[in-house]
Motif scaffolding. Structure first.
Motif, PDB file in Angstrom:
ATOM      1  N   VAL A 121      50.691  14.012  18.576  1.00 35.28           N
ATOM      2  CA  VAL A 121      49.735  13.801  19.458  1.00 35.28           C
ATOM      3  C   VAL A 121      49.329  12.130  19.899  1.00 35.28           C
ATOM      4  CG1 VAL A 121      47.130  12.889  20.407  1.00 35.28           C
ATOM      5  CG2 VAL A 121      47.844  15.246  19.144  1.00 35.28           C
ATOM      6  N   PRO A 122      50.813  11.558  21.471  1.00 33.91           N
ATOM      7  CA  PRO A 122      50.400  10.329  21.396  1.00 33.91           C
ATOM      8  C   PRO A 122      48.926   9.618  21.426  1.00 33.91           C
ATOM      9  CG  PRO A 122      51.795  11.584  23.169  1.00 33.91           C
ATOM     10  CD  PRO A 122      50.628  12.304  22.055  1.00 33.91           C
ATOM     11  N   MET A 123      48.326   8.341  20.476  1.00 32.46           N
ATOM     12  CA  MET A 123      47.411   7.744  20.540  1.00 32.46           C
ATOM     13  C   MET A 123      47.695   6.400  21.543  1.00 32.46           C
ATOM     14  SD  MET A 123      45.517  10.223  18.493  1.00 32.46           S
ATOM     15  CE  MET A 123      44.512   9.137  18.480  1.00 32.46           C
ATOM     16  N   VAL A 124      46.317   6.455  22.456  1.00 30.46           N
ATOM     17  CA  VAL A 124      46.514   5.113  23.202  1.00 30.46           C
ATOM     18  C   VAL A 124      45.436   4.021  23.034  1.00 30.46           C
ATOM     19  CG1 VAL A 124      48.164   6.295  25.204  1.00 30.46           C
ATOM     20  CG2 VAL A 124      45.275   6.271  24.276  1.00 30.46           C
ATOM     21  N   PHE A 125      45.326   2.647  22.584  1.00 28.07           N
ATOM     22  CA  PHE A 125      44.019   2.205  22.349  1.00 28.07           C
ATOM     23  C   PHE A 125      43.681   2.395  23.178  1.00 28.07           C
ATOM     24  CE2 PHE A 125      46.713   0.637  18.879  1.00 28.07           C
ATOM     25  CZ  PHE A 125      46.243   0.772  17.883  1.00 28.07           C
ATOM     26  N   CYS A 126      42.121   1.611  24.083  1.00 31.46           N
ATOM     27  CA  CYS A 126      41.922   1.260  25.298  1.00 31.46           C
ATOM     28  C   CYS A 126      40.644   0.850  25.427  1.00 31.46           C
ATOM     29  CB  CYS A 126      42.121   2.892  25.992  1.00 31.46           C
ATOM     30  SG  CYS A 126      41.493   4.336  25.479  1.00 31.46           S
ATOM     31  N   ALA A 163      37.619  17.986  19.148  1.00 34.82           N
ATOM     32  CA  ALA A 163      38.867  17.643  20.527  1.00 34.82           C
ATOM     33  C   ALA A 163      39.764  18.042  20.525  1.00 34.82           C
ATOM     34  CB  ALA A 163      38.829  15.585  19.634  1.00 34.82           C
ATOM     35  N   PHE A 164      40.254  18.900  20.008  1.00 36.19           N
ATOM     36  CA  PHE A 164      41.525  18.980  20.227  1.00 36.19           C
ATOM     37  C   PHE A 164      41.064  20.400  20.569  1.00 36.19           C
ATOM     38  CE2 PHE A 164      45.815  21.873  19.410  1.00 36.19           C
ATOM     39  CZ  PHE A 164      46.788  20.698  19.661  1.00 36.19           C
ATOM     40  N   GLY A 165      40.068  21.389  20.110  1.00 35.48           N
ATOM     41  CA  GLY A 165      40.192  22.692  21.060  1.00 35.48           C
ATOM     42  C   GLY A 165      39.525  22.562  21.958  1.00 35.48           C
ATOM     43  N   ARG A 166      38.285  21.418  22.209  1.00 30.77           N
ATOM     44  CA  ARG A 166      38.626  21.698  23.697  1.00 30.77           C
ATOM     45  C   ARG A 166      38.871  20.839  24.678  1.00 30.77           C
ATOM     46  NH1 ARG A 166      34.057  17.738  21.083  1.00 30.77           N
ATOM     47  NH2 ARG A 166      32.178  18.441  20.845  1.00 30.77           N
ATOM     48  N   ASN A 167      39.755  20.266  24.619  1.00 34.11           N
ATOM     49  CA  ASN A 167      40.657  19.519  25.253  1.00 34.11           C
ATOM     50  C   ASN A 167      42.097  20.155  25.593  1.00 34.11           C
ATOM     51  OD1 ASN A 167      39.173  17.238  26.442  1.00 34.11           O
ATOM     52  ND2 ASN A 167      38.834  17.008  24.169  1.00 34.11           N
ATOM     53  N   MET A 168      42.566  20.816  24.389  1.00 33.73           N
ATOM     54  CA  MET A 168      43.539  21.359  24.278  1.00 33.73           C
ATOM     55  C   MET A 168      44.294  22.928  24.645  1.00 33.73           C
ATOM     56  SD  MET A 168      46.299  19.157  25.295  1.00 33.73           S
ATOM     57  CE  MET A 168      47.388  20.152  24.349  1.00 33.73           C
ATOM     58  N   ARG A 212      40.313   4.248  20.246  1.00 31.92           N
ATOM     59  CA  ARG A 212      41.921   4.509  19.675  1.00 31.92           C
ATOM     60  C   ARG A 212      41.364   6.656  20.475  1.00 31.92           C
ATOM     61  NH1 ARG A 212      45.159   5.882  14.830  1.00 31.92           N
ATOM     62  NH2 ARG A 212      43.846   7.732  15.011  1.00 31.92           N
ATOM     63  N   LEU A 213      42.701   6.795  21.704  1.00 33.53           N
ATOM     64  CA  LEU A 213      42.025   8.274  21.330  1.00 33.53           C
ATOM     65  C   LEU A 213      43.899   8.802  21.595  1.00 33.53           C
ATOM     66  CD1 LEU A 213      39.509   7.732  25.140  1.00 33.53           C
ATOM     67  CD2 LEU A 213      39.031   8.782  22.391  1.00 33.53           C
ATOM     68  N   GLY A 214      43.763   9.996  21.492  1.00 32.61           N
ATOM     69  CA  GLY A 214      45.140  11.538  21.676  1.00 32.61           C
ATOM     70  C   GLY A 214      45.234  10.553  23.335  1.00 32.61           C
ATOM     71  N   TRP A 215      45.949  10.897  23.688  1.00 31.93           N
ATOM     72  CA  TRP A 215      46.164  10.855  25.246  1.00 31.93           C
ATOM     73  C   TRP A 215      45.888  12.144  26.055  1.00 31.93           C
ATOM     74  CZ3 TRP A 215      46.969   7.688  29.022  1.00 31.93           C
ATOM     75  CH2 TRP A 215      47.833   8.145  30.126  1.00 31.93           C
ATOM     76  N   PHE A 216      45.876  13.033  25.606  1.00 31.04           N
ATOM     77  CA  PHE A 216      45.448  13.941  26.106  1.00 31.04           C
ATOM     78  C   PHE A 216      44.032  14.061  26.690  1.00 31.04           C
ATOM     79  CE2 PHE A 216      44.430  15.641  21.269  1.00 31.04           C
ATOM     80  CZ  PHE A 216      43.138  15.936  21.528  1.00 31.04           C
ATOM     81  N   ILE A 217      42.940  13.242  26.066  1.00 28.43           N
ATOM     82  CA  ILE A 217      41.607  12.664  25.760  1.00 28.43           C
ATOM     83  C   ILE A 217      41.883  10.856  27.249  1.00 28.43           C
ATOM     84  CG2 ILE A 217      39.509  11.651  25.220  1.00 28.43           C
ATOM     85  CD1 ILE A 217      40.156  13.203  22.289  1.00 28.43           C
ATOM     86  N   ALA A 218      42.914  10.433  27.235  1.00 30.08           N
ATOM     87  CA  ALA A 218      42.666   9.114  27.764  1.00 30.08           C
ATOM     88  C   ALA A 218      43.213   9.266  28.794  1.00 30.08           C
ATOM     89  CB  ALA A 218      43.593   8.028  26.870  1.00 30.08           C
ATOM     90  N   ARG A 219      44.200  10.481  29.286  1.00 27.25           N
ATOM     91  CA  ARG A 219      45.289  10.267  30.226  1.00 27.25           C
ATOM     92  C   ARG A 219      44.013  10.630  32.259  1.00 27.25           C
ATOM     93  NH1 ARG A 219      46.132  14.158  33.505  1.00 27.25           N
ATOM     94  NH2 ARG A 219      45.571  15.923  32.424  1.00 27.25           N
ATOM     95  N   ALA A 234      56.143  20.911  24.900  1.00 30.49           N
ATOM     96  CA  ALA A 234      56.649  20.786  26.523  1.00 30.49           C
ATOM     97  C   ALA A 234      54.978  20.312  27.215  1.00 30.49           C
ATOM     98  CB  ALA A 234      57.341  21.737  27.561  1.00 30.49           C
ATOM     99  N   HIS A 235      54.745  20.221  26.452  1.00 30.25           N
ATOM    100  CA  HIS A 235      53.008  19.670  27.249  1.00 30.25           C
ATOM    101  C   HIS A 235      52.432  18.459  27.373  1.00 30.25           C
ATOM    102  CE1 HIS A 235      48.795  19.416  27.554  1.00 30.25           C
ATOM    103  NE2 HIS A 235      48.250  20.462  27.953  1.00 30.25           N
ATOM    104  N   PRO A 236      52.455  18.225  28.527  1.00 29.41           N
ATOM    105  CA  PRO A 236      52.462  16.310  29.579  1.00 29.41           C
ATOM    106  C   PRO A 236      51.593  15.418  29.071  1.00 29.41           C
ATOM    107  CG  PRO A 236      51.265  18.815  31.224  1.00 29.41           C
ATOM    108  CD  PRO A 236      51.868  19.267  30.015  1.00 29.41           C
ATOM    109  N   ASP A 237      50.554  16.416  27.843  1.00 30.71           N
ATOM    110  CA  ASP A 237      49.763  16.036  27.444  1.00 30.71           C
ATOM    111  C   ASP A 237      50.383  15.143  25.561  1.00 30.71           C
ATOM    112  OD1 ASP A 237      48.052  15.229  29.788  1.00 30.71           O
ATOM    113  OD2 ASP A 237      46.482  16.394  29.299  1.00 30.71           O
ATOM    114  N   LEU A 238      51.220  15.344  25.917  1.00 29.03           N
ATOM    115  CA  LEU A 238      51.587  15.362  23.708  1.00 29.03           C
ATOM    116  C   LEU A 238      53.050  14.389  24.081  1.00 29.03           C
ATOM    117  CD1 LEU A 238      50.772  18.955  22.312  1.00 29.03           C
ATOM    118  CD2 LEU A 238      49.993  16.969  22.755  1.00 29.03           C
TER     119      LEU A 238
END
Length: 317
Positions: free
Chosen positions: A161-166, A101-106, A240-247, A305-309
């Protein structure tokens, strides 16, 4: 005469456990790899490997030859790296393994500027959540979350990586919105199974600075985070997803973050999902090739300083 290509193929075959593994690492066909080793054996006048249909083993001569030539080849590789340092031009193949997931999205979106800036570095990606043996698979640098750190590697923390329940609006309309993480035990949860050890990843969170791991009811389990995200989008449950996936999914209204704001009229302690830490892993602290050092510094700077982090802001309701 020293058979450098044959020596390299021979050592890669021993490290990888097969001639096919050596061929993959060197970017050649298994037939070519086999021929390289055969020419080396012919030049030495002895057999180095005993081959079977499923495996290979060192002969006595092969074990002795490996012990003598492996350090020599390592020194040659270091010499090439030192010359590259001297010239200020990182070069050679840079083989990077990374959690999927980190490789594809970040990682993938951040690579083009690095590739453009370093045309003599050939980047090769191994995108997988399975355990990676850096030596056998000839990986220069790995990017792993804490639970999947590789033993015996030098590590450098690069991101939290910030995580979110969603969950999807359709699920929340059907099952209701949990007010606290303790309510997750009564909801359908979509969980991630770690390929490194087969365990299901827990969902820890911080409540007023205290780490809490809630009980969960598994509705589905997958070993791919993007699959869990799609299950959630289609109303299968809470994940529960990393914010870079959920945003982007939240921005499109496909998912809603949970526990980001106290329900109206209720006072609950402030909570935050525990971040997921990512690390760069490489082999040798004493000798870091220029290509590895330059990439590590580039990625750390790009992520800083990546916004998704950055932690997601509360969503008003």
């Amino acid at each position: 005469m020293l058979q450098l290509r044959g020596i390299e193929t021979f050592l890669k075959a021993v490290e990888g456990g097969s001639i096919a593994a050596a061929a993959r690492q060197l970017g050649i066909t298994p037939a070519a790899a086999s021929q390289n080793i055969a020419r080396l054996e012919q030049a030495l006048g002895t057999r180095l490997l005993t081959r079977t249909t499923r495996s290979l083993a060192l002969t006595n001569a092969g074990a002795l030859y490996r012990a003598r030539v492996a350090p020599v080849l390592a020194q040659l590789e270091m010499a090439e790296s030192d010359i590259a340092d001297l010239e200020g031009q990182p070069q050679g193949r840079l083989r990077i393994s990374c959690a999927a997931a980190f490789g594809r999205n970040m990682l993938a979106p951040l690579l083009p500027p690095f590739i453009a800036a370093h045309p003599r570095v050939a980047v090769e990606l191994v995108i997988a959540d399975r355990p990676i043996d850096a030596l056998k698979e000839d990986v220069d640098i790995s990017i792993r979350y804490r639970n999947a750190l590789e033993p015996g590697m030098v590590v450098r923390r690069i991101a939290a990586v910030p995580m979110v329940f969603c969950a999807a609006p359709s699920y929340l309309a059907r099952r209701g919105r949990p007010a606290t993480p303790e309510d997750l035990a009564q909801h359908d949860c979509l969980l991630y199974r770690m390929e490194a050890d087969g365990r299901v990843m827990p969902w820890p969170y911080l409540r007023e600075g205290t780490r809490v791991v809630p009980e969960l009811k598994a509705a589905a389990v997958a070993n791919d985070v993007d699959t869990l995200a799609m299950l959630a989008v289609h109303g299968a449950g809470i994940t529960r997803l990393g914010w870079f996936i959920a945003r982007p999914l939240v921005a499109q209204g496909l998912l809603e973050p949970l526990f980001v704001q106290a329900p109206r009229g209720r006072k609950v302690p402030r909570i935050a999902p525990e971040p997921l830490e990512f690390f760069l892993c490489y082999r040798d602290r004493q000798h870091v090739p220029a290509k590895v050092r330059v990439f590590a510094d580039y990625l750390a700077d790009a992520l800083r300083a990546h916004p998704d982090l950055q932690a997601p802001q509360p969503v008003p309701r």
